[in-house]
Design a protein around this motif. Structure first.
Motif: not given
Length: 396
Positions: A245-263
């Protein structure tokens, strides 16, 4: 002439008797005892509406209408939540909020969506005004000074963002919730956390609330971070985890945006499709892996519709294949929010379905008809299907 079996359906007479009986039971209901149990005061205007919702519930029960029973219960719970909120307000705000609450209930009863949205907007304006007053008012000089550590960072203070976006956590804060998060963050195996990351998380949730008037509690996102265990929201589609499954996103800015888009996409789906989802969850409580009434944590966990604001479409997918991931996130969120998980679910489930529809429509997204069903597709924490447990899945 053939004999025709007589029909004993919902004749006008039976309907009248059902309504009269429900009215009698609602009128006789002991609201005083309920107020004591709820530790809440019902003013006269609220008692009238509470009895109406009791009557609606009794009518639905007599007709075997489970959806109607849930709707009446949700409206009653929403009224109690509103009364608790108003109890913390100054008198002038209570009067205005009472007016808008009654306007909303009348509009809901008549199906006037325009009036409901107008009342919701007026209520937000009152909260924002209170928030601006609170944030600009200094602490009274007569406040006693103590040496005890304060939990101010975790209080649901009345900010313009509202109840569900509390004051920003401090990574080195002294409250139990803050200390719990820091302790758990020390176990993250990939990405480390600090105050800057917490600040960016809080600002992202505030930005969504400002744009769409729906609040993502940042403590829920922190609970997901703890549950994932890596220090990332694990949103990378290229850096896959061991279970595929999807794993660690090392770029926090991208990680944060994608997490908020999903949630946020999951939350919009839950607001719009939640009633159908909950019905199927309750119906299949006898299956291994399916428990409870179908809350936002299960909806986020399992393969359900996601309203994607970035790609302008409705997708279907889980946050995690692990069937009990949502239950674990809920438990962690309770530790970070002083057991507010059920109330937060009530907040999201009480948002008008038309709100999600209007947001999607404004972005050119058409919300399709979805069918929810129980499927034996849950995985364990290692990505194995051997546990043979069930989830509720929604697809076209």
């Amino acid at each position: 002439m053939k004999w025709k079996e007589p029909s004993f359906g919902a004749t006008p007479m039976l309907k009248a008797l059902t309504t009269a009986n429900a009215h009698r039971k609602a009128k006789a209901f002991d609201l005083a005892a309920e107020q004591k149990k709820q530790k809440l005061n019902y003013p006269d205007w609220a008692q009238t509406w509470m009895r109406k919702y009791k009557e609606d519930w009794y009518i639905a029960q007599a007709n075997g209408d489970e959806a109607g029973m849930r709707k009446a219960q949700k409206l009653a719970e929403g009224l109690r939540s509103k009364l608790r909120e108003m109890a913390t307000m100054p008198k002038w705000a209570q009067e205005q909020m009472q007016k808008e609450t009654v306007r909303w209930m009348i509009a809901e009863a008549s199906g006037n969506i325009k009036q409901k949205l107008a009342a919701e907007e007026a209520g937000r304006a009152i909260r924002e005004k209170l928030g601006l007053i609170n944030t600009s008012t200094k602490v009274p000089l007569e406040e006693p000074v103590t040496n005890e550590p304060k939990d101010e960072p975790t209080k649901n203070v009345k900010t313009p963002a509202g109840k569900w976006i509390p004051a920003e956590f401090q990574y080195n804060g002294s409250s139990e919730a803050e200390k719990y998060f820091k302790k758990q963050s020390k176990k993250f195996i990939k990405q480390k956390w600090n105050q800057e990351k917490i600040h960016n998380l809080w600002e992202a949730t505030k930005s969504i609330e400002k744009t769409y008037h729906i609040q993502i509690d940042p403590r829920l996102l922190l609970a997901i971070i703890i549950q994932e265990g890596t220090g990332s929201f694990d949103t990378s589609s290229t850096n896959r985890a061991a279970d595929g499954q999807h794993g660690v996103e090392t770029n926090y800015a991208k990680d944060l945006v994608k997490a908020h888009n999903l949630i946020f996409g999951k939350m919009l789906g839950y607001i719009y499709y939640g009633e159908e989802f909950r019905q199927v969850v309750i119906k299949n409580n006898n299956l291994k892996g399916i428990k409870g009434k179908g809350d936002i944590y299960q909806y986020c966990n399992w393969k359900t519709p996601i309203v994607r604001m970035n790609s302008k479409r409705v997708d279907y997918g889980p946050y995690a294949g692990h069937g009990t991931w949502g239950r674990d996130v809920k438990s962690i969120y309770d530790k970070l929010s002083n057991k507010e998980s059920d109330n937060y679910d009530l907040y999201l489930s009480s948002i008008s379905k038309s709100t999600a529809q209007n947001i999607a429509s404004s972005e050119g997204i058409k919300l399709p008809v979805i069918t929810f069903k129980a499927l034996q597709n849950a995985q364990d924490s290692h990505g194995s299907y051997k546990i043979k447990e069930w989830t509720v899945t929604g697809e076209r």
